[in-house]
Design a protein around this motif. Structure first.
Motif, PDB file in Angstrom:
ATOM      1  N   ILE A 143       0.834  -1.204   0.000  1.00  0.00           N
ATOM      2  CA  ILE A 143       0.000   0.000   0.000  1.00  0.00           C
ATOM      3  C   ILE A 143       0.866   1.250   0.000  1.00  0.00           C
ATOM      4  O   ILE A 143       0.573   2.232  -0.706  1.00  0.00           O
ATOM      5  CB  ILE A 143      -0.938  -0.015   1.224  1.00  0.00           C
ATOM      6  CG1 ILE A 143      -1.988  -1.134   1.064  1.00  0.00           C
ATOM      7  CG2 ILE A 143      -1.632   1.333   1.392  1.00  0.00           C
ATOM      8  CD1 ILE A 143      -2.837  -1.357   2.292  1.00  0.00           C
ATOM      9  N   SER A 144       1.963   1.218   0.775  1.00  0.00           N
ATOM     10  CA  SER A 144       2.863   2.391   0.844  1.00  0.00           C
ATOM     11  C   SER A 144       3.555   2.649  -0.489  1.00  0.00           C
ATOM     12  O   SER A 144       3.908   3.782  -0.814  1.00  0.00           O
ATOM     13  CB  SER A 144       3.908   2.184   1.942  1.00  0.00           C
ATOM     14  OG  SER A 144       4.789   1.130   1.610  1.00  0.00           O
ATOM     15  N   GLU A 145       3.738   1.582  -1.263  1.00  0.00           N
ATOM     16  CA  GLU A 145       4.365   1.709  -2.581  1.00  0.00           C
ATOM     17  C   GLU A 145       3.341   1.909  -3.696  1.00  0.00           C
ATOM     18  O   GLU A 145       3.686   1.869  -4.874  1.00  0.00           O
ATOM     19  CB  GLU A 145       5.200   0.457  -2.880  1.00  0.00           C
ATOM     20  CG  GLU A 145       6.393   0.246  -1.959  1.00  0.00           C
ATOM     21  CD  GLU A 145       7.442   1.337  -2.131  1.00  0.00           C
ATOM     22  OE1 GLU A 145       7.679   1.756  -3.286  1.00  0.00           O
ATOM     23  OE2 GLU A 145       8.021   1.778  -1.106  1.00  0.00           O
ATOM     24  N   ASP A 146       2.076   2.109  -3.269  1.00  0.00           N
ATOM     25  CA  ASP A 146       0.978   2.327  -4.206  1.00  0.00           C
ATOM     26  C   ASP A 146       0.811   1.166  -5.191  1.00  0.00           C
ATOM     27  O   ASP A 146       0.587   1.353  -6.392  1.00  0.00           O
ATOM     28  CB  ASP A 146       1.202   3.637  -4.980  1.00  0.00           C
ATOM     29  CG  ASP A 146      -0.110   4.143  -5.597  1.00  0.00           C
ATOM     30  OD1 ASP A 146      -1.183   3.769  -5.069  1.00  0.00           O
ATOM     31  OD2 ASP A 146      -0.058   4.874  -6.601  1.00  0.00           O
ATOM     32  N   ILE A 147       0.931  -0.040  -4.658  1.00  0.00           N
ATOM     33  CA  ILE A 147       0.743  -1.259  -5.461  1.00  0.00           C
ATOM     34  C   ILE A 147      -0.590  -1.877  -5.077  1.00  0.00           C
ATOM     35  O   ILE A 147      -0.956  -1.942  -3.902  1.00  0.00           O
ATOM     36  CB  ILE A 147       1.886  -2.266  -5.216  1.00  0.00           C
ATOM     37  CG1 ILE A 147       3.234  -1.646  -5.616  1.00  0.00           C
ATOM     38  CG2 ILE A 147       1.643  -3.570  -5.966  1.00  0.00           C
ATOM     39  CD1 ILE A 147       4.427  -2.508  -5.295  1.00  0.00           C
ATOM     40  N   ASP A 148      -1.333  -2.353  -6.084  1.00  0.00           N
ATOM     41  CA  ASP A 148      -2.644  -2.961  -5.844  1.00  0.00           C
ATOM     42  C   ASP A 148      -2.481  -4.260  -5.048  1.00  0.00           C
ATOM     43  O   ASP A 148      -1.925  -5.240  -5.534  1.00  0.00           O
ATOM     44  CB  ASP A 148      -3.323  -3.248  -7.183  1.00  0.00           C
ATOM     45  CG  ASP A 148      -4.771  -3.707  -7.006  1.00  0.00           C
ATOM     46  OD1 ASP A 148      -5.190  -3.923  -5.853  1.00  0.00           O
ATOM     47  OD2 ASP A 148      -5.468  -3.848  -8.032  1.00  0.00           O
ATOM     48  N   VAL A 149      -2.996  -4.267  -3.815  1.00  0.00           N
ATOM     49  CA  VAL A 149      -2.866  -5.435  -2.933  1.00  0.00           C
ATOM     50  C   VAL A 149      -3.640  -6.624  -3.509  1.00  0.00           C
ATOM     51  O   VAL A 149      -3.161  -7.760  -3.486  1.00  0.00           O
ATOM     52  CB  VAL A 149      -3.374  -5.103  -1.512  1.00  0.00           C
ATOM     53  CG1 VAL A 149      -3.362  -6.351  -0.639  1.00  0.00           C
ATOM     54  CG2 VAL A 149      -2.517  -4.011  -0.900  1.00  0.00           C
TER      55      VAL A 149
END
Length: 383
Positions: A143-149
């Motif tokens: 989430i901190s790296e703006d990646i879709d979980v």
């Protein structure tokens, strides 16, 4: 045929059984084992399946999120300042295990005794907690790296479709309970038949009876019906106690939450019909077995085979052997199986008809055999 002679014989046999404390105790007390077994087994199962909370020690701070993960894994944590303090607490049996956090290497070291059941469960719960916490940290990072979980974790989905089949827990409870019902019939009928045949020959009262104006057929029918009544009473008591116990236990124990049980007027009625059929057959077999015995002891030994036969259906049920329609032709085994089918929503009309018709045929054969036996002097007088 004189109905009065038959009624007098029935009354005589019933009175004799009321004076026989052993048979009376068997008739009234043995069925009480059924609710005792149901409640005991239900309690043990619930106790075994209930997830126990284990106390562990940790030497690192946790936030509310981690604490909630730990609690979901059936663990209670206590904070200690050092590894030595945790070790001392473990040696004093205050905790089931402890976790030391090596901050420098970001490594968690679990201390438990995996050779014990408590240590094995503790280790399993701790590793589940750490794996869950590791997934939680991974999701926070994504989430901190703006990646879709969802893209990273939910690449597939699955669901469990519960196929209909036999419930093993239900099989055990029903097989034991209904075996006890049939066994109570066997015990009551064999004791009654022994008293009505071997004991009378041993005491010489059978010869006296034959001096009265009563035919052999009337004597046989009277003794048969008296034994049948006693066996039926024993089975009905057992059936009532079983139904009441299951209804009460289903509200007390969690193990019944997913078990399909069907108790209504129809199932109870069919259950009573089954008990009648079982009592009719077992009464005839009991008299046939004991009629050739000269003494009470000999009759008791001969009738032991019936008690052994009642256990076989329970063993077949517990082993899980598949049965077919032919199985319902086997006397004693078919009564236990039909009772199990009725109250587990697994019965069909064909099997009920097979049991009833086969019982009628078996009873006719047995009564014919008994009638022929009672015409022999060896059977009548033990000579």
């Amino acid at each position: 045929m004189n109905k009065n002679s038959i009624i007098v014989t029935i009354k005589k046999e019933i009175r004799s059984i009321l004076r026989d404390k052993k048979t009376l105790i068997t008739l009234l007390i043995f069925p009480l084992l059924i609710p005792a077994m149901i409640f005991l087994y239900s309690y043990i199962y619930d106790a075994d399946t209930q997830e126990e909370q284990y106390n562990i020690a940790i030497d690192y701070e946790i936030d509310n999120t981690v604490k909630s993960i730990i609690e979901e894994c059936n663990l209670n944590t206590t904070y200690y300042n050092s590894l030595e303090e945790m070790e001392e607490s473990y040696n004093n049996k205050e905790i089931s295990g402890y976790i030391h956090y090596d901050k420098e290497n970001n490594n968690y070291i679990i201390y438990t005794n995996e050779d014990s059941q408590e240590g094995m469960y503790t280790t399993s719960y701790i590793t589940t907690y750490l794996e869950t916490y590791n997934d939680y940290l991974a999701k926070i990072y994504l989430i901190s790296e703006d990646i879709d979980v969802d893209y990273a974790y939910n690449n597939l989905s699955y669901e469990i479709e519960d196929l209909e089949g036999e419930n093993f827990i239900l099989e055990i409870i029903f097989s034991i309970a209904f075996t006890y019902i049939i066994m109570s019939i066997v015990l009551a009928c064999t004791n009654m038949a022994t008293s009505a045949t071997a004991v009378e020959k041993e005491n010489g009262t059978l010869e006296t009876l034959l001096t009265f104006p009563i035919r052999a057929n009337e004597l046989i029918i009277g003794k048969y019906l008296a034994s049948f009544i006693v066996g039926l009473i024993a089975s009905i008591i057992g059936l009532i106690l079983t139904v009441l116990s299951i209804l009460i236990a289903s509200n007390l124990f969690t193990m019944f939450a997913t078990i399909p049980i069907k108790i209504n007027i129809l199932t109870i009625l069919i259950g009573i019909i089954t008990c009648v059929s079982a009592s009719l057959f077992i009464t005839g077999i009991s008299i046939a077995i004991t009629s050739s015995s000269k003494t009470y002891k000999e009759a008791q030994s001969s009738s032991q085979v019936l008690s052994i036969l009642t256990v076989i259906p329970m063993m077949i049920s517990l082993i899980g052997i598949d049965i077919n329609t032919t199985y319902y032709l086997i006397p004693i085994a078919n009564y236990v199986q039909l009772l199990m089918d009725i109250f587990s929503q697994n019965f069909n009309l064909l099997n009920i008809i097979i049991v009833i018709i086969s019982t009628i045929i078996y009873v006719i054969i047995v009564i014919t055999f008994i009638t022929k036996q009672y015409k022999k002097e060896k059977v009548l007088f033990g000579e």
